[in-house]
Enzyme design. Structure first.
Site, PDB file in Angstrom:
ATOM      1  N   ALA A  10      22.401  23.917 -53.751  1.00 20.65           N
ATOM      2  CA  ALA A  10      21.941  25.312 -53.815  1.00 20.65           C
ATOM      3  C   ALA A  10      20.492  25.504 -53.389  1.00 20.65           C
ATOM      4  O   ALA A  10      19.938  26.579 -53.577  1.00 20.65           O
ATOM      5  CB  ALA A  10      22.155  25.853 -55.223  1.00 20.65           C
ATOM      6  N   SER A 136      36.317  23.745 -45.422  1.00 24.13           N
ATOM      7  CA  SER A 136      35.918  24.110 -44.055  1.00 24.13           C
ATOM      8  C   SER A 136      37.191  24.363 -43.255  1.00 24.13           C
ATOM      9  O   SER A 136      38.268  23.859 -43.620  1.00 24.13           O
ATOM     10  CB  SER A 136      35.160  22.927 -43.440  1.00 24.13           C
ATOM     11  OG  SER A 136      35.126  23.021 -42.026  1.00 24.13           O
ATOM     12  N   TYR A 149      34.496  13.940 -41.999  1.00 28.79           N
ATOM     13  CA  TYR A 149      34.301  15.270 -42.595  1.00 28.79           C
ATOM     14  C   TYR A 149      35.657  15.929 -42.876  1.00 28.79           C
ATOM     15  O   TYR A 149      35.888  16.471 -43.963  1.00 28.79           O
ATOM     16  CB  TYR A 149      33.475  16.106 -41.619  1.00 28.79           C
ATOM     17  CG  TYR A 149      33.073  17.484 -42.107  1.00 28.79           C
ATOM     18  CD1 TYR A 149      32.101  17.644 -43.101  1.00 28.79           C
ATOM     19  CD2 TYR A 149      33.629  18.636 -41.548  1.00 28.79           C
ATOM     20  CE1 TYR A 149      31.702  18.913 -43.519  1.00 28.79           C
ATOM     21  CE2 TYR A 149      33.242  19.904 -41.961  1.00 28.79           C
ATOM     22  CZ  TYR A 149      32.280  20.036 -42.948  1.00 28.79           C
ATOM     23  OH  TYR A 149      31.883  21.286 -43.348  1.00 28.79           O
TER      24      TYR A 149
END
Ligand code: NAP
Length: 260
Positions: A10, A136, A149
């Site tokens: 964050a 994603s 990934y």
């Protein structure tokens, strides 16, 4: 006491955008990232705008540090309303050119980290609370150059589905966002590090602003939804995956994404 939101990764980019969005909606936000100075700066920027934010410099792959953090949060706040598993990293490279050490660390951050965070924090989530995973579009299919990934982000989707089933009695909503390109420091680093063969053709439009994407995802994070699409391109990818026969799917995806 206000509702609590825990957000990993964050200190910048999409994670910070979630923290800003939730603090504007009245949540106390707990910002987690590795680098003490940047994560505290991010929390301070939220406080300056009148929000409630605290920072913790912790590596989500470190079991001991994360266990200590979870115990501290439990002692201070008791329950939490929403956990956002946002932290993730990406190195674009063919598998043969990735050192094993890098592969292991990428999987640790982008898959083991969210799994560990969910294990440690889900017992504290109140009835009716939420867990949001940031996967994603590349968790839905595997383009060349993104093997590790894609493994992490695809694994995350199945992991989230199991967790959703395990937590159903507690009425915890489990959601997975599958965004496309977002204008963040991480995205800029990805572009800067692309191998030559990937620069040739990019099936990519303009990256979306992080605050817009965070707002769109949060507004869809409710009810019985599971996958959350923040742009039409990824929704189309999902449709191609499910409705288009394998050979044609291959042709479409090969035309969209370059191969070495
Ligand atoms: N940007 C895109 O186009 C895009 C598209 C689809 C999905 N996503 C996903 O969205 C998420 C956020 O992406 P982003 O582009 O905003 O990333 P980013 O700009 O690179 O920011 C990553 C954040 O995660 C933190 N982080 C990295 N490793 C960590 C670790 N081991 N422990 C704790 N914190 C860690 C970083 O801070 P420290 O380095 O200080 O730890 C930073 O706060 C990622 O999961 C990414 O895969 C992004």
């Amino acid at each position: 006491m206000s509702k609590m939101a825990i957000i990993t990764g964050a200190s910048q980019g999409l994670g910070l955008a979630f923290a800003e969005h939730l603090s504007q909606s009245g949540y106390t936000t707990v910002l987690i990232a590795r680098t003490p100075s940047t994560v505290e700066k991010a929390a301070a920027s939220i406080r300056e705008k009148g929000g409630n934010a605290v920072s913790y410099a912790v590596d989500i792959t470190d079991e001991r540090e994360m266990t200590r953090l979870a115990e501290d949060i439990q002692k201070r706040y008791g329950t939490i309303s929403i956990l956002i598993n946002n932290a993730g990293i990406l190195h674009t490279e063919t598998l043969e050119n990735m050192p094993a050490e890098e592969i292991r660390y990428d999987l640790d951050v982008s898959l083991f980290g969210p799994v560990l965070t969910t294990k440690l924090f889900s017992p504290m989530i109140e009835t009716g609370g939420k867990i949001l995973f940031i996967s994603s579009g590349f968790g839905l299919m595997g383009p060349a150059g993104y093997s590790v990934y894609s493994a992490a982000k695809g694994g995350m989707i199945n992991f989230a589905e199991s967790v959703k089933r395990e937590l159903h009695k507690r009425k915890i909503g489990v959601y997975v966002a599958v965004p496309s390109d977002i204008d963040t420091p991480g995205f800029q680093m990805e572009l800067a590090g692309l191998p030559e063969w990937m620069k040739v053709s990019q099936a990519r439009g303009k990256p979306q602003p992080a605050d817009k994407v965070a707002g769109r995802i949060m507004s869809r994070c409710s009810g019985n939804r599971f996958l959350i699409f923040s742009d039409p391109g990824v929704r189309m990818l999902h449709v191609v995956n499910h409705l288009v026969p394998g050979r044609i799917r291959d042709l479409i995806l090969n035309a969209m994404f370059p191969r070495p």
